[in-house]
Design a protein around this motif. Structure first.
Motif, mmCIF file in Angstrom:
data_model
loop_
_atom_site.group_PDB
_atom_site.id
_atom_site.type_symbol
_atom_site.label_atom_id
_atom_site.label_comp_id
_atom_site.label_asym_id
_atom_site.label_seq_id
_atom_site.Cartn_x
_atom_site.Cartn_y
_atom_site.Cartn_z
ATOM 1 N N CYS A 239 0.831 -1.202 0.000
ATOM 2 C CA CYS A 239 0.000 0.000 0.000
ATOM 3 C C CYS A 239 0.867 1.254 0.000
ATOM 4 N N TYR B 214 0.140 3.972 1.626
ATOM 5 C CA TYR B 214 -0.149 4.864 2.747
ATOM 6 C C TYR B 214 0.631 4.524 4.030
ATOM 7 N N CYS B 215 -0.028 3.941 5.031
ATOM 8 C CA CYS B 215 0.532 3.980 6.387
ATOM 9 C C CYS B 215 1.647 2.961 6.619
ATOM 10 N N GLN C 193 1.995 -0.922 5.735
ATOM 11 C CA GLN C 193 2.485 -1.367 4.416
ATOM 12 C C GLN C 193 1.873 -2.719 4.013
ATOM 13 N N MET D 266 -6.723 -5.306 4.123
ATOM 14 C CA MET D 266 -6.471 -3.901 3.790
ATOM 15 C C MET D 266 -7.580 -3.056 4.385
ATOM 16 N N LYS E 26 -8.572 2.609 2.664
ATOM 17 C CA LYS E 26 -7.575 3.415 1.925
ATOM 18 C C LYS E 26 -6.768 2.504 1.005
ATOM 19 N N GLY E 27 -6.377 1.360 1.535
ATOM 20 C CA GLY E 27 -5.582 0.436 0.743
ATOM 21 C C GLY E 27 -6.373 -0.125 -0.438
ATOM 22 N N PRO F 220 -5.462 -0.172 10.879
ATOM 23 C CA PRO F 220 -6.564 -1.137 11.012
ATOM 24 C C PRO F 220 -6.128 -2.590 10.871
HETATM 25 S S1 SF4 Z 1 -4.269 -0.675 3.605
HETATM 26 FE FE1 SF4 Z 1 -4.675 0.734 5.282
HETATM 27 S S2 SF4 Z 1 -3.668 -0.221 7.013
HETATM 28 FE FE2 SF4 Z 1 -2.799 -1.130 5.183
HETATM 29 S S3 SF4 Z 1 -0.996 0.112 4.695
HETATM 30 FE FE3 SF4 Z 1 -2.706 0.917 3.539
HETATM 31 S S4 SF4 Z 1 -3.463 2.568 4.842
HETATM 32 FE FE4 SF4 Z 1 -2.236 1.250 6.144
#
Ligand code: SF4
Ligand code: SF4
Ligand code: SF4
Ligand code: SF4
Lengths: 186, 721
Positions: free
Chosen positions: B25, B27-28, B31, B61, B64-65, B203
């Motif tokens: 991912c 974002y956070c 990963q 996920m 967001k993912g 999450p």
């Molecule tokens: S899917 Fe959500 S929890 Fe997983 S890395 Fe992406 S933002 Fe973070």
């Protein structure tokens, strides 16, 4: 090995990843077919998903005058067949859980098909694949039985798939309270 | 390869005319593993498929993912460089014209060189971020020091991870965000989680956390709000924002008093116990309760559970770190593990939930004002010498340490810094005290912004460079475990966009510094140089080859050689990284938040995230699903407080502090303390809660106090139509 959708409602964190994932299935036209509710929004953050339970004898299909709702050999209660659905919306009223959704533009019902393009080949549905809290799981009957033993509720009510509104369902649900039966480690 | 009980052998759905690209991912720090679905005819990313084979997240996920892939071919993508000639339009989206890369580069070089000629090398600054690969983070540090020769480089980790880094360095002598792999977490017996809204911010940790309770273990959560994870905790320590240090001291006191200290461990492997024991004595449950507002019974129960647990993990996040005593909070909670010896073995330890995708790796390799690659210090002449040798410059050419992120804006305001190259960050939303910060950006002589969307910060730029999303380049990131993983390329760059490393190489060449950069022709070239640069540092990545990452599902640093497998568990030999090999138990006197409620501002304002958005929201606010789920910010208010102010659910109220004000829709909920209000921070312009937040900085980490300030609510007068 046959697997089922299994729900542990007490785990839900309300992230709605299951809704996002449902839009991603092939043939879902980027519209989700499941629901997540805030149980008591002014009080706390409890949430729960509302999923099609894939009833063995489904009210939606029974109510359909056009035989548009087919039941797959896996037990999945499918979305309306485009060529058969006459848009009468009987099914949306008949389903005690309000699962079937209706597209007024296409005059067509659509609902959870248990990601049939995945589950027919043993691939978990999208929602149960992504659910970060294991509220939605894809398990064998043996695994579900092990859960039943593990969460031995003191009130004697194992709540999964009891004859509820619509008798037997293919999906198994464990209502809030799963942790009641857990013996603490220390 | 850690394959635990959650791992299942599952096939992927593979449509015809599609390839699946294994990656993670964007974002956070979790990963999460994911496959990007790429259409083989158009070569475009068209969707996502779970990655069941990734051992940390096994296909899971968050929303967001699931929707992250929609960033790549989004209509808002910047496809060409943009130049704005009319400076009076700064701070708006207006006045940009498309330009060629050559014209943009020329314009930048001309302005950068003029500023440095007129005002000195240090009149330029670089502000970067850690939502990009290690290779890019590394090269950004080199670009600032070697190509621009400026001391002023810092990054958005100052608003995110720097307190955790500071606390770990002080306690352990090394800053690896987690002392154990995530695949241990569900097997521990007690989780103590402070200041982490885990269910919304990380999450995909939740299935492991819930499993601790399913096994009969305990969950303790410290948070001013009853977040989704706090709702199911065995003990919820509902403390006042900004009082963590007292809570941690209070619990430590009980652990010691009730005989849970591990004397052998304390004796042989730590320093500072006696002094700390003395200091925490005053933090009786009653005194702790007075400061924190948590009932004494809950504090006693929490200490008892953590103390009794055979194995336990202490975890925390921005809630305790984004305070002007964030470093102390980190060390104070870490004390719990050091005093009880619940560290340096499987299923026990300490971890921070790293916020950004590469929050761990990005802070180690020289984007921070005082750091060089491999976690080397720019104040250490030996370290400087090693890096200079590697880069081919002389130690005299190495700039001095700069200042932290927020302090850079102060220097912009004072006209010490006159030019800015901003990349991978959106401080016009994420910095505190935004009226000041936005004004400082507006008054810059020249600003370049590199982004793939026109962010709120890009509105202040003279030149915008279109960069690629994470899916159009490759490289490594280090997830919240300290595991180095590989991001793979799924699509060619859209339009004329370029990866940031390439932009920096091309800019360096035009600044006459080509000999230090021109050999970097591919992402792989940067990776190879980067690994070499870390060799011999604390954060040694030299053995973490892309091949090894692929073969063993990631590599935990330190990994010092090709043969070394990496280090999933830290301190198994009970050796810490201070010169004497011992960890430090820290005696930390309590300090209240920098701004305490008063008559004028009687409420405590705290900020945070929602599950649907990431950081400043520049990416997630553009994704339809996420936008639909959370289109605007709101203020959470307890019903008692709402009654006092005579305000109702969904009514719009004015919220203000000494620094700014904004109008928000009220969300009434019992899941918050009645003396506290909460607003999510992902929103721009007049919706930004950071217009109100306090820039009081931690003396060590220079982290602003986002998590506690004094505020007031005002009912809006009813408008007559
Ligand atoms: S899917 Fe959500 S929890 Fe997983 S890395 Fe992406 S933002 Fe973070
Ligand atoms: S994905 Fe799982 S946790 Fe999230 S809302 Fe759906 S059921 Fe709940
Ligand atoms: S709406 Fe379509 S599927 Fe539903 S009952 Fe009527 S015909 Fe059948
Ligand atoms: S099983 Fe598939 S179709 Fe049904 S709700 Fe889940 S994702 Fe949607």
């Amino acid at each position: 090995m046959k697997k089922r959708l299994y729900l542990e409602l007490e785990n839900c964190i309300g992230c709605r990843s299951c809704l996002a994932a449902c839009t991603q299935c092939g043939g879902h036209e980027e519209r989700n077919r499941n629901y997540v509710y805030d149980v008591n929004p002014l009080v706390n953050r409890q949430t729960m998903p509302l999923m099609c339970l894939h009833c063995v004898n489904p009210a939606c299909a029974r109510s359909c005058p056009a035989q548009a709702i087919q039941i797959h050999e896996t037990g999945a209660v499918l979305s309306a067949l485009v060529e058969k659905c006459i848009g009468c919306q009987n099914c949306t009223i008949a389903c005690p859980y309000g699962i079937p959704k209706f597209d007024t533009e296409q005059n067509l019902m659509y609902k959870c098909d248990l990601c049939i393009d995945r589950t027919k080949d043993g691939i978990p549905p999208m929602c149960a694949s992504v659910c970060p809290s294991n509220t939605l799981q894809w398990l064998t009957d043996e695994e579900i039985e092990a859960k039943q033993k593990q969460f031995n509720l003191d009130n004697g009510k194992w709540v999964t798939s009891l004859p509820y509104l619509e008798s037997e369902t293919n999906v198994r649900v464990n209502l809030p309270g799963i942790l009641q039966g857990v013996t603490k480690l220390f | 390869m850690q394959r635990d009980k959650f791992f299942k052998e599952v096939d992927n759905l593979h449509h015809p005319n599609e390839t699946l690209v294994r990656t993670h991912c964007s974002y956070c720090g979790m990963q999460c593993g994911m496959n990007l679905r790429v259409n083989t005819k158009t070569n475009k990313i068209i969707g996502v498929e779970p990655r069941y084979d990734w051992p940390v997240t096994v296909g899971k996920m968050c929303p967001k993912g699931v929707t992250a892939y929609q960033q790549t071919n989004h209509d808002d993508r910047l496809l060409k460089p943009l130049i704005r000639d009319d400076k009076s339009l700064k701070g708006t989206k207006l006045g940009f014209r498309e330009a060629s890369w050559e014209e943009a580069y020329e314009h930048i070089v001309k302005n950068f060189q003029k500023l440095q000629k007129d005002y000195g090398k240090d009149s330029l600054s670089v502000f970067s971020g850690v939502s990009m690969t290690n290779e890019k983070c590394y090269l950004t540090g080199k670009f600032a020091r070697v190509a621009l020769g400026t001391r002023y480089i810092d990054y958005n980790g100052r608003f995110c991870m720097s307190s955790a880094a500071g606390g770990f360095l002080r306690s352990f002598g090394v800053d690896r965000g987690s002392t154990l792999p995530w695949t241990d977490i569900h097997e521990t017996d007690c989780l103590f989680i402070a200041g982490s809204n885990t269910a919304e911010c990380h999450p995909t940790s939740m299935f492991r956390i819930w499993n601790v309770q399913e096994r009969g273990g305990y969950l303790i959560v410290a948070d001013p709000r009853e977040t989704p994870i706090a709702r199911r905790a065995d003990v919820h320590l509902d403390l006042r924002p900004g009082t963590d240090l007292a809570l941690a001291n209070g619990i430590l006191n009980l652990l010691i008093e009730n005989g849970f200290a591990d004397e052998e461990f304390v004796q042989n492997h730590t320093n500072g116990f006696e002094e700390t024991k003395e200091l925490v004595k005053q933090f009786t449950p009653e005194y702790t309760s007075e400061i924190t507002g948590v009932a004494p019974e809950k504090i006693i129960r929490a200490a008892e559970l953590y103390g009794k647990a055979p194995n336990a993990v202490v975890m925390f996040a921005r809630g305790i770190e984004q305070q002007h005593k964030g470093v102390d909070n980190v060390s104070a909670y870490t004390n719990m593990a050091l005093v009880t010896g619940k560290i340096g073995r499987a299923k026990s330890g300490v971890a921070t939930f790293t916020g950004q995708g590469n929050g761990q790796g990005g802070r180690e390799h020289g984007q921070k004002s005082d750091l060089l690659p491999g976690y080397r210090k720019i104040t250490n002449p030996d370290h400087v010498k090693e890096v200079c040798q590697f880069w081919g410059i002389t130690p005299e050419e190495m700039p001095k340490p700069g200042v932290s992120a927020y302090e850079m804006f102060e220097l912009m305001d004072q006209k010490v810094i006159r030019g800015l190259y901003l990349l991978c960050s959106n401080p016009a939303v994420s910095a505190p005290n935004l009226n000041f910060v936005r004004n400082a950006m507006k008054n810059l002589d020249f600003m370049v912004c590199s982004d793939f969307y026109l962010s709120e910060s890009a509105e202040f730029a003279d030149v915008i460079l279109p960069t690629v999303t994470w899916s159009e380049d490759e490289g490594t990131v280090t997830n919240l475990e300290g595991r180095i993983i590989k991001i793979n390329k799924a699509q060619e760059p859209l339009g004329e966009s370029k990866p940031d490393w390439q932009i920096q190489v091309e800019l360096a060449e035009r600044l006459g510094k080509g000999k230090y950069f021109s050999h970097l022709k591919t992402a792989r070239d940067v990776a190879d140089e980067f690994r070499g640069a870390t060799k011999g540092g604390y954060a040694d990545y030299s053995g973490a080859t892309w091949e090894k990452i692929e073969k063993q599902d990631g590599v935990f640093w330190p990994c010092k050689s090709e043969e070394h497998k990496g280090t999933p568990h830290m301190f198994l030999d009970k050796k810490f990284y201070h010169p004497d090999g011992k960890a430090k138990i820290c005696a930390l006197p309590y300090r209240p938040p920098a701004e305490e409620p008063c008559e004028q501002y009687p409420l405590r304002l705290t900020t945070g995230r929602v599950v649907y958005h990431y950081l400043s929201g520049n990416q997630t606010r553009r994704i339809q699903f996420l936008r639909d789920m959370c289109p605007e910010p709101y203020v959470e208010v307890h019903p008692e407080t709402a009654k006092k102010y005579n305000i109702e659910h969904e009514e719009r109220v004015r919220l203000f502090t000494r620094r700014g004000e904004a109008t928000y829709k009220v969300k009434i909920t019992e899941a918050i303390r009645s003396d506290t209000v909460f607003v999510p921070y992902h929103f721009g312009h007049e919706e930004s809660i950071n217009l109100l937040t306090n820039p009081a900085l931690d003396p060590m980490s220079r982290m602003p106090e986002f998590k506690a300030c004094a505020a007031q609510i005002e009912k809006q007068s009813v408008k007559k139509v």
